[in-house]
Design an enzyme around this catalytic site. Structure first.
Site, PDB file in Angstrom:
ATOM      1  N   ARG A  94     -43.923 -39.140 -48.015  1.00 59.45           N
ATOM      2  CA  ARG A  94     -43.049 -38.435 -48.960  1.00 59.45           C
ATOM      3  C   ARG A  94     -42.719 -39.224 -50.216  1.00 59.45           C
ATOM      4  O   ARG A  94     -41.977 -38.746 -51.073  1.00 59.45           O
ATOM      5  CB  ARG A  94     -41.724 -38.113 -48.294  1.00 59.45           C
ATOM      6  N   ARG A 143     -29.922 -25.784 -38.496  1.00 56.87           N
ATOM      7  CA  ARG A 143     -29.934 -27.213 -38.833  1.00 56.87           C
ATOM      8  C   ARG A 143     -28.782 -27.566 -39.767  1.00 56.87           C
ATOM      9  O   ARG A 143     -28.433 -26.804 -40.651  1.00 56.87           O
ATOM     10  CB  ARG A 143     -31.270 -27.584 -39.501  1.00 56.87           C
ATOM     11  N   LYS A 174     -44.427 -25.948 -43.906  1.00 58.66           N
ATOM     12  CA  LYS A 174     -45.276 -27.055 -43.422  1.00 58.66           C
ATOM     13  C   LYS A 174     -45.284 -27.094 -41.890  1.00 58.66           C
ATOM     14  O   LYS A 174     -46.326 -27.166 -41.261  1.00 58.66           O
ATOM     15  CB  LYS A 174     -44.745 -28.414 -43.936  1.00 58.66           C
TER      16      LYS A 174
HETATM   17  P1  AP5 Z   1     -40.698 -24.305 -41.840  1.00 60.57           P
HETATM   18  O1  AP5 Z   1     -42.092 -24.161 -41.346  1.00 60.57           O
HETATM   19  O2  AP5 Z   1     -39.670 -24.808 -40.888  1.00 60.57           O
HETATM   20  O3  AP5 Z   1     -40.709 -25.138 -43.223  1.00 60.57           O
HETATM   21  P2  AP5 Z   1     -40.907 -26.684 -43.512  1.00 60.57           P
HETATM   22  O4  AP5 Z   1     -41.709 -26.785 -44.757  1.00 60.57           O
HETATM   23  O5  AP5 Z   1     -41.407 -27.381 -42.294  1.00 60.57           O
HETATM   24  O6  AP5 Z   1     -39.404 -27.029 -43.848  1.00 60.57           O
HETATM   25  P3  AP5 Z   1     -38.464 -28.252 -43.480  1.00 60.57           P
HETATM   26  O7  AP5 Z   1     -37.097 -27.829 -43.916  1.00 60.57           O
HETATM   27  O8  AP5 Z   1     -38.609 -28.674 -42.054  1.00 60.57           O
HETATM   28  O9  AP5 Z   1     -39.006 -29.339 -44.422  1.00 60.57           O
HETATM   29  P4  AP5 Z   1     -38.242 -30.521 -44.973  1.00 60.57           P
HETATM   30  O10 AP5 Z   1     -39.353 -31.272 -45.585  1.00 60.57           O
HETATM   31  O11 AP5 Z   1     -37.110 -30.227 -45.851  1.00 60.57           O
HETATM   32  O12 AP5 Z   1     -37.523 -31.124 -43.665  1.00 60.57           O
HETATM   33  P5  AP5 Z   1     -37.998 -32.185 -42.566  1.00 60.57           P
HETATM   34  O13 AP5 Z   1     -37.556 -31.695 -41.254  1.00 60.57           O
HETATM   35  O14 AP5 Z   1     -39.414 -32.562 -42.758  1.00 60.57           O
HETATM   36  O15 AP5 Z   1     -40.236 -22.877 -42.409  1.00 60.57           O
HETATM   37  C1  AP5 Z   1     -38.928 -22.674 -42.919  1.00 60.57           C
HETATM   38  C2  AP5 Z   1     -38.426 -21.264 -42.538  1.00 60.57           C
HETATM   39  O16 AP5 Z   1     -39.242 -20.289 -43.192  1.00 60.57           O
HETATM   40  C3  AP5 Z   1     -38.508 -20.938 -41.031  1.00 60.57           C
HETATM   41  O17 AP5 Z   1     -37.409 -20.142 -40.677  1.00 60.57           O
HETATM   42  C4  AP5 Z   1     -39.837 -20.160 -40.881  1.00 60.57           C
HETATM   43  O18 AP5 Z   1     -39.783 -19.243 -39.794  1.00 60.57           O
HETATM   44  C5  AP5 Z   1     -39.907 -19.446 -42.229  1.00 60.57           C
HETATM   45  N1  AP5 Z   1     -41.282 -19.295 -42.728  1.00 60.57           N
HETATM   46  C6  AP5 Z   1     -42.287 -20.202 -42.670  1.00 60.57           C
HETATM   47  N2  AP5 Z   1     -43.398 -19.722 -43.276  1.00 60.57           N
HETATM   48  C7  AP5 Z   1     -43.058 -18.487 -43.743  1.00 60.57           C
HETATM   49  C8  AP5 Z   1     -43.771 -17.473 -44.482  1.00 60.57           C
HETATM   50  N3  AP5 Z   1     -45.052 -17.654 -44.870  1.00 60.57           N
HETATM   51  N4  AP5 Z   1     -43.116 -16.338 -44.806  1.00 60.57           N
HETATM   52  C9  AP5 Z   1     -41.817 -16.141 -44.431  1.00 60.57           C
HETATM   53  N5  AP5 Z   1     -41.094 -17.059 -43.726  1.00 60.57           N
HETATM   54  C10 AP5 Z   1     -41.708 -18.206 -43.394  1.00 60.57           C
HETATM   55  O19 AP5 Z   1     -37.125 -33.459 -43.006  1.00 60.57           O
HETATM   56  C11 AP5 Z   1     -35.724 -33.433 -42.841  1.00 60.57           C
HETATM   57  C12 AP5 Z   1     -35.122 -34.746 -43.329  1.00 60.57           C
HETATM   58  O20 AP5 Z   1     -35.697 -35.867 -42.605  1.00 60.57           O
HETATM   59  C13 AP5 Z   1     -35.350 -35.098 -44.804  1.00 60.57           C
HETATM   60  O21 AP5 Z   1     -34.409 -34.466 -45.636  1.00 60.57           O
HETATM   61  C14 AP5 Z   1     -35.179 -36.622 -44.757  1.00 60.57           C
HETATM   62  O22 AP5 Z   1     -33.812 -36.959 -44.652  1.00 60.57           O
HETATM   63  C15 AP5 Z   1     -35.840 -37.008 -43.462  1.00 60.57           C
HETATM   64  N6  AP5 Z   1     -37.272 -37.304 -43.605  1.00 60.57           N
HETATM   65  C16 AP5 Z   1     -38.301 -36.586 -43.071  1.00 60.57           C
HETATM   66  N7  AP5 Z   1     -39.478 -37.138 -43.402  1.00 60.57           N
HETATM   67  C17 AP5 Z   1     -39.190 -38.237 -44.156  1.00 60.57           C
HETATM   68  C18 AP5 Z   1     -39.991 -39.224 -44.811  1.00 60.57           C
HETATM   69  N8  AP5 Z   1     -41.331 -39.209 -44.766  1.00 60.57           N
HETATM   70  N9  AP5 Z   1     -39.366 -40.212 -45.506  1.00 60.57           N
HETATM   71  C19 AP5 Z   1     -38.018 -40.263 -45.575  1.00 60.57           C
HETATM   72  N10 AP5 Z   1     -37.202 -39.345 -44.981  1.00 60.57           N
HETATM   73  C20 AP5 Z   1     -37.788 -38.352 -44.281  1.00 60.57           C
END
Ligand code: AP5
Length: 218
Positions: free
Chosen positions: A92, A164, A17
């Site tokens: 979410r 992370r 994402k």
């Molecule tokens: P990346 O693009 O970083 O993936 P992502 O989907 O953004 O993953 P996140 O881990 O950031 O999502 P998440 O939803 O778990 O965490 P968030 O930070 O939002 O890609 C991942 C890896 O793969 C990278 O190394 C990249 O290089 C590689 N990659 C990407 N595309 C690729 C491809 N096509 N092929 C190969 N490799 C690829 O949230 C973290 C925490 O915040 C949550 O757990 C929660 O505690 C809190 N939080 C966030 N939003 C909310 C909300 N709305 N409500 C409540 N709590 C929330």
């Protein structure tokens, strides 16, 4: 007057994402908002929101809806967003989605598309355990799929790369379960609006981005 467009990226942890949102936002010349990044920044700054959010982030659980909604509202109300924006990691939960719909209406935005990137759990584990992020500029790398030129150093700004705290096997599994139980019901919610676009995320970044660009019509 035509309302400014909003694009939401949804999908399981590690589906790409953030990677895709970072490519799309400059192409559309609008800001990219990542709720996860904003919450991590709040934790680093030890703000009031950060104090609340820390234990949830570390455990892989969702922060309370009220906290997430307040952070999102503050971000999207900024004047940089007046021509639209790309957001990932929000909404979410169904409650967040309903409140977000109301907020977009109130602020005069049009939710154009929800880009739902899907990948299976085995791929999630590979992607997240290999992810490294830059402390300085936030650029994201992968040890195998997108390695930096120099070990541990950001190509873009020379900053230090780190892993992370929530990218451990144990916490990733919790995040996946939380996604399955609390976030995946959003797919049906957005299917009903006709705005959901399903994207197979198990392809190269550039291949996925081609489909994203096609879906948003740019
Ligand atoms: P990346 O693009 O970083 O993936 P992502 O989907 O953004 O993953 P996140 O881990 O950031 O999502 P998440 O939803 O778990 O965490 P968030 O930070 O939002 O890609 C991942 C890896 O793969 C990278 O190394 C990249 O290089 C590689 N990659 C990407 N595309 C690729 C491809 N096509 N092929 C190969 N490799 C690829 O949230 C973290 C925490 O915040 C949550 O757990 C929660 O505690 C809190 N939080 C966030 N939003 C909310 C909300 N709305 N409500 C409540 N709590 C929330």
């Amino acid at each position: 007057m035509r309302k400014a467009d909003v694009f939401v990226f949804a999908g399981p942890p590690g589906s790409g994402k953030g990677t895709q949102a970072k490519l799309l936002a400059p192409k559309l010349k609008v800001p990219h908002i990542s709720l996860g990044d904003l919450l991590r920044e709040a934790v680093r700054n030890r703000s009031k929101v950060g104090e609340i959010a820390k234990s949830y982030l570390d455990a892989g659980k969702l922060v309370p809806d009220k906290v997430a909604i307040d952070v999102a509202e503050e971000a999207v109300s900024k004047k940089e967003c007046r021509n639209g924006f790309v957001i990932d990691g929000f909404p979410r939960t169904l409650e967040q989605a309903v409140l977000f719909d109301g907020l977009l209406n109130k602020l005069g935005f049009n939710l154009r598309k929800v880009l739902y990137i899907d990948i299976p759990l085995e791929e999630i584990l590979k992607r997240l355990t290999g992810r490294r992020s830059c402390r300085k500029c936030g650029a994201v790398y992968h040890l195998t799929f997108n390695p930096p030129k120099k070990d541990g150093i950001c190509d873009a700004c020379g900053g230090e790369l780190y892993q992370r705290r929530d990218d451990t096997d144990e916490v990733i599994k919790v995040r996946y379960e939380v996604y399955r139980d609390q976030t995946s019901p959003l797919i049906d919610h957005y299917k009903k609006t006709g705005k959901l676009v399903y994207i197979n995320g198990v392809r190269d970044v550039s291949e996925v981005f081609k489909e994203v660009s096609k879906a948003v019509g740019s």
